[in-house]
Scaffold this motif. Structure first.
Motif, PDB file in Angstrom:
ATOM      1  N   ALA A 141      62.687 -14.415  16.595  1.00 14.80           N
ATOM      2  CA  ALA A 141      63.728 -14.476  17.636  1.00 14.80           C
ATOM      3  C   ALA A 141      63.308 -13.752  18.905  1.00 14.80           C
ATOM      4  CB  ALA A 141      65.032 -13.892  17.093  1.00 14.80           C
ATOM      5  N   THR A 142      62.747 -12.568  18.764  1.00 15.25           N
ATOM      6  CA  THR A 142      62.334 -11.822  19.959  1.00 15.25           C
ATOM      7  C   THR A 142      61.165 -12.504  20.655  1.00 15.25           C
ATOM      8  OG1 THR A 142      60.964 -10.325  18.609  1.00 15.25           O
ATOM      9  CG2 THR A 142      63.194  -9.587  19.164  1.00 15.25           C
ATOM     10  N   HIS A 143      60.275 -13.115  19.876  1.00 11.17           N
ATOM     11  CA  HIS A 143      59.145 -13.806  20.502  1.00 11.17           C
ATOM     12  C   HIS A 143      59.634 -15.008  21.305  1.00 11.17           C
ATOM     13  CE1 HIS A 143      54.822 -13.950  20.964  1.00 11.17           C
ATOM     14  NE2 HIS A 143      54.948 -15.267  21.003  1.00 11.17           N
ATOM     15  N   MET A 198      56.810  -1.685  17.964  1.00 11.38           N
ATOM     16  CA  MET A 198      57.218  -0.283  17.740  1.00 11.38           C
ATOM     17  C   MET A 198      58.516  -0.222  16.949  1.00 11.38           C
ATOM     18  SD  MET A 198      55.178   2.062  19.461  1.00 11.38           S
ATOM     19  CE  MET A 198      56.323   3.365  19.741  1.00 11.38           C
ATOM     20  N   ILE A 199      59.450  -1.085  17.285  1.00  6.80           N
ATOM     21  CA  ILE A 199      60.721  -1.135  16.532  1.00  6.80           C
ATOM     22  C   ILE A 199      60.458  -1.473  15.077  1.00  6.80           C
ATOM     23  CG2 ILE A 199      62.897  -2.416  16.257  1.00  6.80           C
ATOM     24  CD1 ILE A 199      62.883  -2.666  19.379  1.00  6.80           C
ATOM     25  N   LEU A 200      59.616  -2.466  14.834  1.00 12.74           N
ATOM     26  CA  LEU A 200      59.281  -2.836  13.453  1.00 12.74           C
ATOM     27  C   LEU A 200      58.614  -1.680  12.722  1.00 12.74           C
ATOM     28  CD1 LEU A 200      57.900  -6.420  14.031  1.00 12.74           C
ATOM     29  CD2 LEU A 200      59.990  -5.822  12.790  1.00 12.74           C
ATOM     30  N   TRP A 201      57.766  -0.962  13.413  1.00 12.23           N
ATOM     31  CA  TRP A 201      57.051   0.159  12.808  1.00 12.23           C
ATOM     32  C   TRP A 201      58.008   1.291  12.440  1.00 12.23           C
ATOM     33  CZ3 TRP A 201      55.087   4.977  15.145  1.00 12.23           C
ATOM     34  CH2 TRP A 201      54.161   5.629  14.338  1.00 12.23           C
ATOM     35  N   LEU A 202      59.023   1.485  13.259  1.00 12.76           N
ATOM     36  CA  LEU A 202      59.970   2.582  13.029  1.00 12.76           C
ATOM     37  C   LEU A 202      61.024   2.242  11.981  1.00 12.76           C
ATOM     38  CD1 LEU A 202      60.456   3.739  16.713  1.00 12.76           C
ATOM     39  CD2 LEU A 202      59.219   4.943  14.902  1.00 12.76           C
ATOM     40  N   VAL A 203      61.268   0.967  11.762  1.00 14.97           N
ATOM     41  CA  VAL A 203      62.325   0.558  10.809  1.00 14.97           C
ATOM     42  C   VAL A 203      61.808   0.516   9.396  1.00 14.97           C
ATOM     43  CG1 VAL A 203      63.891  -1.329  10.182  1.00 14.97           C
ATOM     44  CG2 VAL A 203      63.556  -0.729  12.571  1.00 14.97           C
ATOM     45  N   ILE A 227      56.901  -3.335  22.367  1.00 16.83           N
ATOM     46  CA  ILE A 227      58.151  -2.621  22.047  1.00 16.83           C
ATOM     47  C   ILE A 227      58.726  -3.176  20.741  1.00 16.83           C
ATOM     48  CG2 ILE A 227      60.561  -2.319  22.753  1.00 16.83           C
ATOM     49  CD1 ILE A 227      59.483  -2.055  25.664  1.00 16.83           C
ATOM     50  N   VAL A 228      58.686  -4.484  20.577  1.00 17.69           N
ATOM     51  CA  VAL A 228      59.135  -5.094  19.319  1.00 17.69           C
ATOM     52  C   VAL A 228      58.313  -4.551  18.156  1.00 17.69           C
ATOM     53  CG1 VAL A 228      59.241  -7.266  18.012  1.00 17.69           C
ATOM     54  CG2 VAL A 228      60.059  -7.184  20.387  1.00 17.69           C
ATOM     55  N   LYS A 261      52.174  -8.937  32.097  1.00 21.04           N
ATOM     56  CA  LYS A 261      52.189  -7.520  31.716  1.00 21.04           C
ATOM     57  C   LYS A 261      53.518  -7.144  31.064  1.00 21.04           C
ATOM     58  CE  LYS A 261      51.690  -2.927  33.751  1.00 21.04           C
ATOM     59  NZ  LYS A 261      51.466  -2.178  34.990  1.00 21.04           N
ATOM     60  N   THR A 262      54.616  -7.555  31.651  1.00 22.71           N
ATOM     61  CA  THR A 262      55.938  -7.262  31.087  1.00 22.71           C
ATOM     62  C   THR A 262      56.107  -7.961  29.742  1.00 22.71           C
ATOM     63  OG1 THR A 262      56.819  -7.060  33.329  1.00 22.71           O
ATOM     64  CG2 THR A 262      58.420  -7.347  31.548  1.00 22.71           C
ATOM     65  N   ASP A 263      55.626  -9.186  29.653  1.00 20.41           N
ATOM     66  CA  ASP A 263      55.644  -9.931  28.393  1.00 20.41           C
ATOM     67  C   ASP A 263      54.973  -9.123  27.283  1.00 20.41           C
ATOM     68  OD1 ASP A 263      55.483 -12.683  26.800  1.00 20.41           O
ATOM     69  OD2 ASP A 263      53.425 -11.931  26.909  1.00 20.41           O
ATOM     70  N   GLN A 264      53.796  -8.624  27.556  1.00 20.32           N
ATOM     71  CA  GLN A 264      53.059  -7.868  26.532  1.00 20.32           C
ATOM     72  C   GLN A 264      53.738  -6.537  26.217  1.00 20.32           C
ATOM     73  OE1 GLN A 264      50.374  -8.965  24.593  1.00 20.32           O
ATOM     74  NE2 GLN A 264      51.223 -10.818  25.491  1.00 20.32           N
ATOM     75  N   ILE A 265      54.258  -5.870  27.218  1.00 18.61           N
ATOM     76  CA  ILE A 265      54.981  -4.610  26.983  1.00 18.61           C
ATOM     77  C   ILE A 265      56.165  -4.862  26.051  1.00 18.61           C
ATOM     78  CG2 ILE A 265      56.471  -2.876  28.069  1.00 18.61           C
ATOM     79  CD1 ILE A 265      54.506  -3.014  30.500  1.00 18.61           C
ATOM     80  N   LEU A 266      56.911  -5.923  26.312  1.00 15.93           N
ATOM     81  CA  LEU A 266      58.061  -6.241  25.460  1.00 15.93           C
ATOM     82  C   LEU A 266      57.632  -6.569  24.031  1.00 15.93           C
ATOM     83  CD1 LEU A 266      60.215  -8.330  27.961  1.00 15.93           C
ATOM     84  CD2 LEU A 266      60.674  -6.009  27.121  1.00 15.93           C
TER      85      LEU A 266
END
Length: 91
Positions: free
Chosen positions: A57-59, A86-91, A83-84, A75-80
């Motif tokens: 969904a996020t992709h 990182m969220i997966l890593w933290l959950v 971030i996804v 650049k913003t595409d890759q940053i986002l």
């Protein structure tokens, strides 16, 4: 985290041919194919799960913003995308 980065790199670069990369902004079927192929490496990590649905969904949202609607740059595409991850890593 390294596994997630490798999944992203394989899904976004190795599994995306030039034709899909160029046409996904104009063709929603090609966008869907790209996003489904992007999820293949993540499937091997997560199986069928809410995490895999989150990746898909996020992709779709991020790539639509870049390729179809031209609201964000590469650049913003890759940053986002990272971030996804990182969220997966933290959950």
């Amino acid at each position: 985290m390294i596994e997630l980065i490798l999944c992203h790199l394989i899904g976004d670069y190795v599994l995306q041919c030039d034709f899909i990369a160029k046409s996904k902004g104009d063709n929603l079927y090609h966008m869907f194919v790209h996003c489904a192929l992007y999820c293949v490496p993540f499937y091997f990590l997560f199986g069928i799960s809410l995490k895999l649905l989150f990746v898909f969904a996020t992709h779709v949202i991020i790539d639509l913003l870049k390729a179809r609607y031209k609201k964000i740059d590469y650049k913003t595409d890759q940053i986002l995308h990272y971030i996804v991850l990182m969220i997966l890593w933290l959950v």
